[in-house]
Design a protein around this motif. Structure first.
Motif, PDB file in Angstrom:
ATOM      1  N   ILE A 198     -17.897  11.836  36.353  1.00  0.00           N
ATOM      2  CA  ILE A 198     -18.869  11.404  36.801  1.00  0.00           C
ATOM      3  C   ILE A 198     -20.545  12.048  36.824  1.00  0.00           C
ATOM      4  O   ILE A 198     -21.618  11.008  36.028  1.00  0.00           O
ATOM      5  CB  ILE A 198     -18.978  10.701  38.710  1.00  0.00           C
ATOM      6  CG1 ILE A 198     -17.593   9.883  38.559  1.00  0.00           C
ATOM      7  CG2 ILE A 198     -20.057  10.670  38.660  1.00  0.00           C
ATOM      8  CD1 ILE A 198     -17.496  10.167  40.059  1.00  0.00           C
ATOM      9  N   SER A 199     -20.821  13.134  37.091  1.00  0.00           N
ATOM     10  CA  SER A 199     -21.492  13.721  36.497  1.00  0.00           C
ATOM     11  C   SER A 199     -22.062  14.141  35.842  1.00  0.00           C
ATOM     12  O   SER A 199     -23.596  13.766  34.230  1.00  0.00           O
ATOM     13  CB  SER A 199     -21.934  14.941  37.356  1.00  0.00           C
ATOM     14  OG  SER A 199     -21.665  16.208  36.916  1.00  0.00           O
ATOM     15  N   ALA A 217     -28.327   9.171  36.101  1.00  0.00           N
ATOM     16  CA  ALA A 217     -26.819   8.671  36.650  1.00  0.00           C
ATOM     17  C   ALA A 217     -25.826   9.880  37.151  1.00  0.00           C
ATOM     18  O   ALA A 217     -25.613  10.194  38.053  1.00  0.00           O
ATOM     19  CB  ALA A 217     -26.108   7.714  34.964  1.00  0.00           C
ATOM     20  N   MET A 230     -25.913  10.926  41.545  1.00  0.00           N
ATOM     21  CA  MET A 230     -24.644  11.662  41.767  1.00  0.00           C
ATOM     22  C   MET A 230     -25.243  12.999  42.410  1.00  0.00           C
ATOM     23  O   MET A 230     -24.699  13.082  44.106  1.00  0.00           O
ATOM     24  CB  MET A 230     -23.415  10.790  40.773  1.00  0.00           C
ATOM     25  CG  MET A 230     -23.473   9.781  40.570  1.00  0.00           C
ATOM     26  SD  MET A 230     -22.407   8.515  41.583  1.00  0.00           S
ATOM     27  CE  MET A 230     -21.423   7.730  40.802  1.00  0.00           C
ATOM     28  N   ILE A 263     -21.654  12.700  46.758  1.00  0.00           N
ATOM     29  CA  ILE A 263     -20.726  12.291  45.976  1.00  0.00           C
ATOM     30  C   ILE A 263     -19.460  13.462  45.659  1.00  0.00           C
ATOM     31  O   ILE A 263     -17.984  13.120  46.412  1.00  0.00           O
ATOM     32  CB  ILE A 263     -20.513  12.096  44.603  1.00  0.00           C
ATOM     33  CG1 ILE A 263     -21.667  11.160  44.179  1.00  0.00           C
ATOM     34  CG2 ILE A 263     -19.283  11.878  44.444  1.00  0.00           C
ATOM     35  CD1 ILE A 263     -21.583   9.746  44.974  1.00  0.00           C
ATOM     36  N   TYR A 296     -25.674   1.120  39.047  1.00  0.00           N
ATOM     37  CA  TYR A 296     -24.697   1.365  39.881  1.00  0.00           C
ATOM     38  C   TYR A 296     -24.878   2.849  40.573  1.00  0.00           C
ATOM     39  O   TYR A 296     -24.715   2.136  41.931  1.00  0.00           O
ATOM     40  CB  TYR A 296     -23.432   1.944  39.077  1.00  0.00           C
ATOM     41  CG  TYR A 296     -22.223   1.631  40.035  1.00  0.00           C
ATOM     42  CD1 TYR A 296     -21.397   0.915  39.719  1.00  0.00           C
ATOM     43  CD2 TYR A 296     -21.192   3.053  40.301  1.00  0.00           C
ATOM     44  CE1 TYR A 296     -20.133   0.809  40.516  1.00  0.00           C
ATOM     45  CE2 TYR A 296     -20.540   3.174  41.163  1.00  0.00           C
ATOM     46  CZ  TYR A 296     -19.222   2.006  41.679  1.00  0.00           C
ATOM     47  OH  TYR A 296     -18.788   1.718  41.785  1.00  0.00           O
ATOM     48  N   THR A 297     -25.505   3.436  40.088  1.00  0.00           N
ATOM     49  CA  THR A 297     -25.117   4.945  41.303  1.00  0.00           C
ATOM     50  C   THR A 297     -26.381   4.694  41.806  1.00  0.00           C
ATOM     51  O   THR A 297     -26.377   5.530  43.184  1.00  0.00           O
ATOM     52  CB  THR A 297     -25.436   6.642  39.835  1.00  0.00           C
ATOM     53  OG1 THR A 297     -26.477   5.898  39.389  1.00  0.00           O
ATOM     54  CG2 THR A 297     -24.135   6.700  39.824  1.00  0.00           C
ATOM     55  N   LEU A 330     -17.490   3.878  39.419  1.00  0.00           N
ATOM     56  CA  LEU A 330     -18.073   4.435  37.708  1.00  0.00           C
ATOM     57  C   LEU A 330     -17.395   4.074  36.717  1.00  0.00           C
ATOM     58  O   LEU A 330     -17.546   3.365  35.672  1.00  0.00           O
ATOM     59  CB  LEU A 330     -19.664   5.463  38.457  1.00  0.00           C
ATOM     60  CG  LEU A 330     -20.129   5.444  36.885  1.00  0.00           C
ATOM     61  CD1 LEU A 330     -21.012   4.364  36.618  1.00  0.00           C
ATOM     62  CD2 LEU A 330     -20.784   6.963  37.147  1.00  0.00           C
ATOM     63  N   SER A 357     -17.372   6.182  44.081  1.00  0.00           N
ATOM     64  CA  SER A 357     -17.704   7.062  43.103  1.00  0.00           C
ATOM     65  C   SER A 357     -16.835   6.654  42.342  1.00  0.00           C
ATOM     66  O   SER A 357     -17.634   6.841  40.802  1.00  0.00           O
ATOM     67  CB  SER A 357     -17.405   8.440  44.516  1.00  0.00           C
ATOM     68  OG  SER A 357     -18.416   8.212  45.280  1.00  0.00           O
TER      69      SER A 357
END
Length: 434
Positions: free
Chosen positions: A112-113, A70, A74, A79, A253-254, A228, A225
Motif C-alpha cells: 500500500i505504501s 498516496a 497512508m 493504516i 482514495y487515500t 486500495l 485499507s
C-alpha cells in the motif's frame, strides 16, 4: 577505446560514491566525463542535458509523484496498526505468531505504501516492543522485519515497476503489477517458513485464539485499507483507467480514507505531507534523469554489447547466464540502493536476457526480487539500518539471525528466475499478455 570508456564510466562513478557524492550527481558527472571522451565539451553538455530532459518527458512518470503522495498519506493515516491487527487474525495461531504477523503486515503495508523503509519503520516500530515483551530475541525480531519489509515492492502498486517500465522501453506496467503478486507472496511465505522453524526451535509463544467478534471487527477495519489494492488493480484489469491514472485515483482514495473515514490525518497536516512527497519525488526524478544520461553514454560506447560478449564467452547456456546475472546483481545490491541499480543495470542486462528468450516482464520481476535482497544487506542496505534502528539492535548482532532468511530468499529468487510461469500466469490470464 571501448574498455577505456568502461573504466572511466564505472571507475569515476564508484570513486564518487566512495567520496560520499550523492548518487544522482555521481551518475551525472561520470556520464559527462565519459561522453567527453567522444565529444567536445559544448556538445557533451548539450547531449547530457537533452537526454536528462527527454528522459523525464514521459506520461507514465506522473504515476511516481501520485503513488508517493498516496503512500505518505497512508503512512500518516493509522493504516499500519489496523493491518497489524488484521495480520494477527491471519497468522496469530502459527508458531512464533508475532513474527508471522510482522511478515504479513509488511506484505500488506508495503504494497500500500510502496516503500520498504516506511514499512520497516511503521510495522517494525509497532511490533518490536510487542515481541520483546513476549520474550522474542530482539535480533531475531529485527531480522524478520528487515527481510520482510521489501515484499511490498513486489506486490503492487509499486514505483519500482514504473521506473523499470520506463527504462526498459515501455514494458506494460499493468503486466508488471500483476506479475509481481505471486513472486511477492512466495517471498513472504518463504520467510514465514524460516520464521516458523526458528520459532519452534526457540519455543516462542503462540497468540491466544481470537473470538469471532474480534476476527470480524479487525477484518472490517482493515478492508478499507486493502481496498486500495483492489481498486487499483481492478481498474487496470478492467480497462477503466491506466496505471498512471490509477495513481491519481489512489491519492483521492487515500485522502478520503485517512481524512474522512479513519480521521487520522487532519487537513492542516496535508501541506507538510505534500511537501515531503515533493522532496521525495524530486530525488527520484533527478536520479532517473541522470540515469538516462548514463544509459546514452553506455549505449554510445557499446558497453552493453561488451558485457554481453563477456558473459557469452563464459557460457551460452541460458541457465548459466541467468545465474551469472543474478550473482552480479546480488553483489551490486550489496553496495547500491535499488532504484539506481535498476536504472543503471537494466539497459545492460535486459538485452542479454531477451536474446536468451526471456520475457521483459519476467526479467523485471526477477531483477526487482534480486535487488530487494540487496536492501537488506550491509553495508548500505536501507532496510537493514531502519530495521535495526526501530528494533533497537546493533547491526553486528543481527547479521547471524539474518543468514537463514538470506538463504531462503536466494532459493525463492532461483524459483522465480527459472520458472517464468510464476510471473507470467496472472498477466496472461487477466490481460491476455503474450
Amino acid at each position: 577505446m571501448e574498455w577505456l570508456v568502461f573504466v572511466v564510466l564505472f571507475g569515476t562513478f564508484f570513486i564518487f560514491l566512495g567520496l560520499g557524492v550523492p548518487i544522482s550527481f555521481a551518475i551525472g558527472v561520470s556520464s559527462l566525463l565519459t561522453i567527453l571522451l567522444a565529444l567536445p565539451f559544448d556538445a557533451a553538455i548539450s547531449v547530457i542535458s537533452q537526454k536528462m530532459a527527454s528522459g523525464l518527458d514521459s506520461f507514465s512518470l506522473l504515476a511516481i509523484p501520485f503513488f508517493i503522495l498516496a503512500g505518505n498519506i497512508m503512512n500518516q493515516g493509522g493504516i499500519a496498526m489496523r493491518l497489524i491487527e488484521f495480520a494477527k487474525v491471519l497468522g496469530g495461531r502459527l508458531p512464533g505468531s508475532l513474527a508471522h504477523v510482522n511478515i504479513l503486515a509488511n506484505m500488506m503495508f508495503g504494497s500500500i505504501s510502496g516503500s520498504a523503509v516506511a514499512s520497516a519503520a511503521a510495522v517494525g516500530g509497532t511490533m518490536a516492543p510487542l515481541q520483546r515483551k513476549e520474550g522474542y530475541d530482539p535480533a531475531y525480531s529485527a531480522a524478520v522485519n528487515i527481510t520482510s519489509c521489501p515484499t511490498g515492492l513486489l506486490i503492487p502498486p509499486s514505483n519500482t515497476f514504473i521506473v523499470y517500465s520506463l527504462i526498459s522501453g515501455g514494458t506494460s506496467i499493468g503486466a508488471l503489477f500483476l506479475g509481481g503478486y505471486i513472486p511477492g507472496i512466495i517471498m513472504g511465505v518463504s520467510l514465514m517458513i524460516v520464521a516458523g522453524i526458528l520459532a519452534r526451535k526457540h519455543n516462542y509463544p503462540v497468540s491466544p485464539k481470537p473470538t469471532f467478534q474480534e476476527v470480524l471487527k479487525k477484518t472490517l477495519q482493515a478492508i478499507p485499507s486493502l481496498g486500495l489494492i483492489i481498486v487499483i488493480i481492478g481498474g487496470i484489469i478492467g480497462g477503466i483507467f491506466t496505471a498512471t491514472e490509477a495513481s491519481a485515483i489512489a491519492v483521492i482514495y487515500t485522502l478520503l480514507l485517512a481524512v474522512v473515514f479513519y480521521r487520522e490525518v487532519k487537513v492542516s497536516q496535508l501541506p507538510k505531507i505534500i511537501l515531503e512527497s515533493v522532496m521525495t519525488t524530486s530525488i527520484v526524478l533527478l536520479l532517473i534523469g541522470a540515469s538516462m544520461g548514463m544509459s546514452w553514454a553506455m549505449a554510445n560506447a557499446d558497453i552493453p554489447y561488451m558485457i554481453s560478449d563477456a558473459l557469452l564467452a563464459i557460457s551460452d547456456n541460458p541457465i548459466v547466464i541467468l545465474l551469472l546475472i543474478n550473482v552480479i546483481l546480488l553483489v551490486i545490491g550489496v553496495f547500491m540502493d535499488m532504484t539506481p541499480a535498476l536504472l543503471i543495470f537494466t539497459p545492460i542486462f535486459l538485452p542479454i536476457a531477451m536474446d536468451l528468450g526471456m520475457d521483459p516482464v519476467h526479467f523485471g520481476i526477477m531483477m526487482t526480487f534480486n535487488l530487494c535482497i540487496g536492501i537488506c544487506t550491509p553495508p548500505v542496505g536501507s532496510a537493514l539500518f531502519v530495521g535495526c534502528s526501530v528494533g533497537n539492535v546493533k547491526i553486528d548482532k543481527v547479521i547471524k539471525p539474518l543468514l537463514p532468511f538470506y538463504a531462503v530468499l536466494v532459493l525463492a529468487l532461483m524459483l522465480v528466475t527459472y520458472l517464468p510461469e510464476i510471473t507470467l500466469i496472472l498477466p496472461r490470464v487477466f490481460l491476455g499478455y503474450q
